[in-house]
Write a protein that holds these residues in place. Sequence first.
Motif, PDB file in Angstrom:
ATOM      1  N   ARG A 158      -2.063 -15.895  -2.029  1.00 29.87           N
ATOM      2  CA  ARG A 158      -1.725 -14.872  -1.323  1.00 29.87           C
ATOM      3  C   ARG A 158      -2.913 -14.604  -0.388  1.00 29.87           C
ATOM      4  O   ARG A 158      -2.319 -14.399   1.035  1.00 29.87           O
ATOM      5  N   LEU A 159      -4.104 -14.258  -1.094  1.00 30.42           N
ATOM      6  CA  LEU A 159      -5.352 -14.533   0.185  1.00 30.42           C
ATOM      7  C   LEU A 159      -5.162 -15.476   0.773  1.00 30.42           C
ATOM      8  O   LEU A 159      -5.710 -14.847   2.426  1.00 30.42           O
ATOM      9  N   LEU A 176      -2.915 -17.475   2.833  1.00 32.74           N
ATOM     10  CA  LEU A 176      -1.779 -16.871   3.546  1.00 32.74           C
ATOM     11  C   LEU A 176      -2.697 -15.820   4.447  1.00 32.74           C
ATOM     12  O   LEU A 176      -1.760 -16.276   5.924  1.00 32.74           O
ATOM     13  N   ASP A 177      -2.958 -15.131   3.798  1.00 34.44           N
ATOM     14  CA  ASP A 177      -3.192 -13.609   4.980  1.00 34.44           C
ATOM     15  C   ASP A 177      -4.521 -14.381   5.835  1.00 34.44           C
ATOM     16  O   ASP A 177      -5.051 -14.024   6.787  1.00 34.44           O
ATOM     17  N   LEU A 178      -5.557 -14.424   4.759  1.00 35.97           N
ATOM     18  CA  LEU A 178      -6.601 -14.877   5.530  1.00 35.97           C
ATOM     19  C   LEU A 178      -5.873 -15.958   6.694  1.00 35.97           C
ATOM     20  O   LEU A 178      -6.890 -16.120   7.793  1.00 35.97           O
ATOM     21  N   GLY A 231      -3.167 -16.355   8.286  1.00 36.03           N
ATOM     22  CA  GLY A 231      -2.295 -15.214   9.158  1.00 36.03           C
ATOM     23  C   GLY A 231      -1.176 -15.896  10.387  1.00 36.03           C
ATOM     24  O   GLY A 231      -1.600 -15.882  11.541  1.00 36.03           O
ATOM     25  N   ASP A 271       7.299 -15.436   3.817  1.00 37.23           N
ATOM     26  CA  ASP A 271       7.082 -14.864   4.500  1.00 37.23           C
ATOM     27  C   ASP A 271       7.676 -16.352   6.703  1.00 37.23           C
ATOM     28  O   ASP A 271       6.979 -15.898   7.095  1.00 37.23           O
ATOM     29  N   TYR A 281      -9.295  -9.770  -3.287  1.00 34.05           N
ATOM     30  CA  TYR A 281      -8.209  -9.125  -4.033  1.00 34.05           C
ATOM     31  C   TYR A 281      -8.522  -8.964  -5.527  1.00 34.05           C
ATOM     32  O   TYR A 281      -6.742  -9.008  -6.850  1.00 34.05           O
ATOM     33  N   GLU A 299      -6.471  -5.591  -5.561  1.00 34.70           N
ATOM     34  CA  GLU A 299      -5.478  -4.937  -5.289  1.00 34.70           C
ATOM     35  C   GLU A 299      -4.910  -5.137  -5.602  1.00 34.70           C
ATOM     36  O   GLU A 299      -3.742  -5.946  -6.146  1.00 34.70           O
ATOM     37  N   ARG A 316      -0.861  -5.707  -4.491  1.00 37.72           N
ATOM     38  CA  ARG A 316      -0.931  -6.894  -3.829  1.00 37.72           C
ATOM     39  C   ARG A 316       0.039  -7.044  -5.124  1.00 37.72           C
ATOM     40  O   ARG A 316       0.978  -7.901  -4.856  1.00 37.72           O
TER      41      ARG A 316
END
Length: 313
Positions: free
Chosen positions: A137-138, A140-142, A144, A171, A261, A264, A267
């Motif tokens: 998850r991290l 993919l978030d990074l 963006g 996503d 994370y 988190e 999440r």
Amino acid sequence: MRAIGANQYGGPDVLEVVELPDPVPGPGEVLVRVHAAAVNPTDTYVRNGDRARAQAKQSQPPYVPGMDVAGVLEAIGPDVRTDLAVGDRVMGVVIPHGRHGAYSELVALPVGSVAAAPAGTSHAEASTLPMNGLTARLALDLVGLEPGQVLGVTGAAGALGGYVIELAKADGLVVVADASEADEPLVRKLGADIVVPRGDGVAELMLQEVPDGVHAMVDGSVQDAALFPAIRDGGAFAAVRCFRGEPPRGIRNEQVWITAYAQEQERLDTLRRQAETGVLTLRVADRLPAAQAAEAHRRLEAGGVRGRLVLEF
């Protein structure tokens, strides 16, 4: 309590059963009685000393590895606000240091590192989700990306790579992944849109499929700069281990550190719901008694494990 630790750095055989004091949850912490601890590649770095050398930190033995736990909530420390209750089935992320690691009968964790285990799963299955799921998850978030953009994934058949693919598809991304011939059916089942042969030259093979280059790459196989040719100008590269190089052509180098994370909880709870609804596939390669941790490390380092080996207490 019993734990599995190493009194000196070395190969798998340094792992042994050790007796440690029962941990007591402090302010903001909860105590988990561990039923299962997943075995991850990073655990081998705790055992062989690479983690301590990289961080220039030295603690007293025994060194207890492990970053993933699943079990039952045993106690709630002071100053904790949570919907969890003693007796609930939970999973959590452990950031190991010294004698504090997941290979333990009991572990005290910040409440933000713990969430309910997915309903209908075994402790072993639940233990495979927290660290790898949050790392995916991290990553993919990074990077963006927006729905419809293209993500490259290496190490796609591994535990981390599998979660990256499934979360990327959730996503709305297009996924180009690598796999051996034997693993291709698995990687396609996980959701990869395009699969190329793994190994040397994977960047060129991805570029053949996506001539403009992928918008971002999550490097689960740690190929580092060899993958840059497959990334378009101004894209992003997510390194799941430390990569200090400078990518060309304006490519962003994003370092994926799970500590970002590790607390988190929201999440982690989202991952729990995604596992319950079938978005995420929890893969257990095998279950072993905790006392056989050395064998689990030998099997992991030999390669070819699909899913996670899990130690059971």
